[in-house]
Design an enzyme around this catalytic site. Structure first.
Site, PDB file in Angstrom:
ATOM      1  N   GLU A 256      16.203  20.495   9.473  1.00 43.51           N
ATOM      2  CA  GLU A 256      15.251  19.431   9.832  1.00 43.51           C
ATOM      3  C   GLU A 256      14.653  18.765   8.597  1.00 43.51           C
ATOM      4  OE1 GLU A 256      11.108  18.608  12.357  1.00 43.51           O
ATOM      5  OE2 GLU A 256      11.992  20.614  12.349  1.00 43.51           O
TER       6      GLU A 256
ATOM      7  N   LYS B 200      18.396  18.090  12.773  1.00 46.60           N
ATOM      8  CA  LYS B 200      17.206  17.592  13.477  1.00 46.60           C
ATOM      9  C   LYS B 200      16.508  16.561  12.585  1.00 46.60           C
ATOM     10  CE  LYS B 200      12.875  18.921  15.740  1.00 46.60           C
ATOM     11  NZ  LYS B 200      12.052  20.017  16.303  1.00 46.60           N
TER      12      LYS B 200
END
Length: 337
Positions: free
Chosen positions: A177, A219
């Site tokens: 992420e 992500k």
């Protein structure tokens, strides 16, 4: 490293019409959530809130996995069932947030580095034994005057790749992420430039550190103007810019991309995802890994007491995003609800 198992798990995380519930708020972060509904931040209240989310009837139709905070992974539901087992019994993969948060980056005012690599290898063994099948590490990239620096981007990219390599060694799928924040007054063009720089660095480091692309999930943020920008791009422009950026940097070997919502409204987060899927086909599955955009309505409806209302609100948002992951959402469905 069992490449087949990692790939199968990653594919299950981005199964058609399903996404990931990010319920991994730290104790400090969930305090802010609870303050908004005047609920005291105690362990029993955190347990009750997450039990409400995880026992929502039917949410598993639209939810492939749940990211848990460490406390929650080792907690039990109100009926005495460990949360990890409760989720697994519904066919929902339990996951775990493993980073220790963003701290000031030395020599880089206004920028941060995510910590938590020390002892991670040992912690991952413990998390897998407790039922975790995937993990998450968030790097924070801030847009501002003269930032982000290459120093910040590359330092965080290196840490993300080290984390991902440790996860795969332990048989756990890493969610990578790199979040470019949308809090400033920057244009969508600036966000696109910074997201390009960030993703280029991240995948360069993943390659250097021999991370199996088929056994990870990305992500990222969507490419969107900062919240303080006077000119906000329309939904279609956000979707087009986001896809353009991803296609430049994300190899097709990555099974899926599960977007963060990053402070967007509930409906905007759903609509942007829906448009990107309608613009497909794309090289990877596009789905959601939302925290606030899945929970805000449920938190407000629950209010510390009304479990049924909280579950109803949670199911609705999960359903809307499940449709968006298929490119089958329509704004009329929001009005009908």
């Amino acid at each position: 490293m069992n490449e087949k198992v990692l790939n199968e798990t990653a594919l299950a995380m981005v199964a058609a019409g399903k996404g990931i519930l990010a319920a991994d708020e730290s104790t400090g972060t969930i305090q802010k959530r609870f303050e908004s509904i005047k609920v005291e931040n105690t362990e029993p209240h955190r347990q009750a809130y997450r039990d409400m989310l995880f026992t929502t009837p039917g949410f598993e139709q639209y939810t492939s996995g749940v990211i848990l905070f460490e406390e929650t992974l080792f907690q039990k539901g109100l009926d005495g069932t460990p949360f990890a087992k409760l989720l697994a019994d519904k066919g929902v993969l339990p996951g775990i947030k493993v980073d220790k948060g963003a701290k000031d980056l030395p020599g880089a005012p206004g920028e941060t580095i995510t910590e938590g690599l020390d002892g991670l290898r040992e912690r991952l063994v413990k998390y897998r034994e407790a039922g975790a099948r995937f993990a998450k590490w968030r790097a924070v990239i801030t847009i501002g005057n003269g930032i982000p620096s290459d120093y910040c981007i590359h330092t965080n990219a290196h840490a993300l790749a080290r984390y991902a390599a440790y996860c795969q060694e332990a048989g756990i799928v890493p969610i990578v992420e790199p979040e470019v924040l949308m809090d400033a007054d920057n244009s969508i063009a600036v966000c696109e430039d910074v997201t390009n720089r960030t993703l280029a660095a991240v995948f360069q480091e993943l390659d250097k550190q021999k991370v199996l692309l088929e056994g990870m999930i990305l992500k990222p943020n969507m490419v969107i103007a900062g919240k303080k920008c006077a000119v906000q791009a329309d939904r279609n422009a956000v979707a087009v810019a986001t896809l353009r950026t991803l296609k430049r940097h994300v190899p097709g070997a990555v099974p899926g991309i599960a977007f963060l919502s990053g402070g967007q409204s509930d409906v905007d987060a759903t609509a942007h995802l829906d448009i990107m899927n309608k613009l497909g086909p794309n090289p990877w599955k596009l789905t959601f890994s939302y925290g606030r955009a899945l929970q805000a309505a449920a938190l407000k409806a629950w209010g510390g007491q009304n479990v049924d209302a909280g579950k109803k609100a949670h199911l609705h948002r999960a359903h809307m995003n499940g449709l968006a992951a298929l490119g089958k959402w329509d704004a009329a469905l929001e009005k009908a609800a």
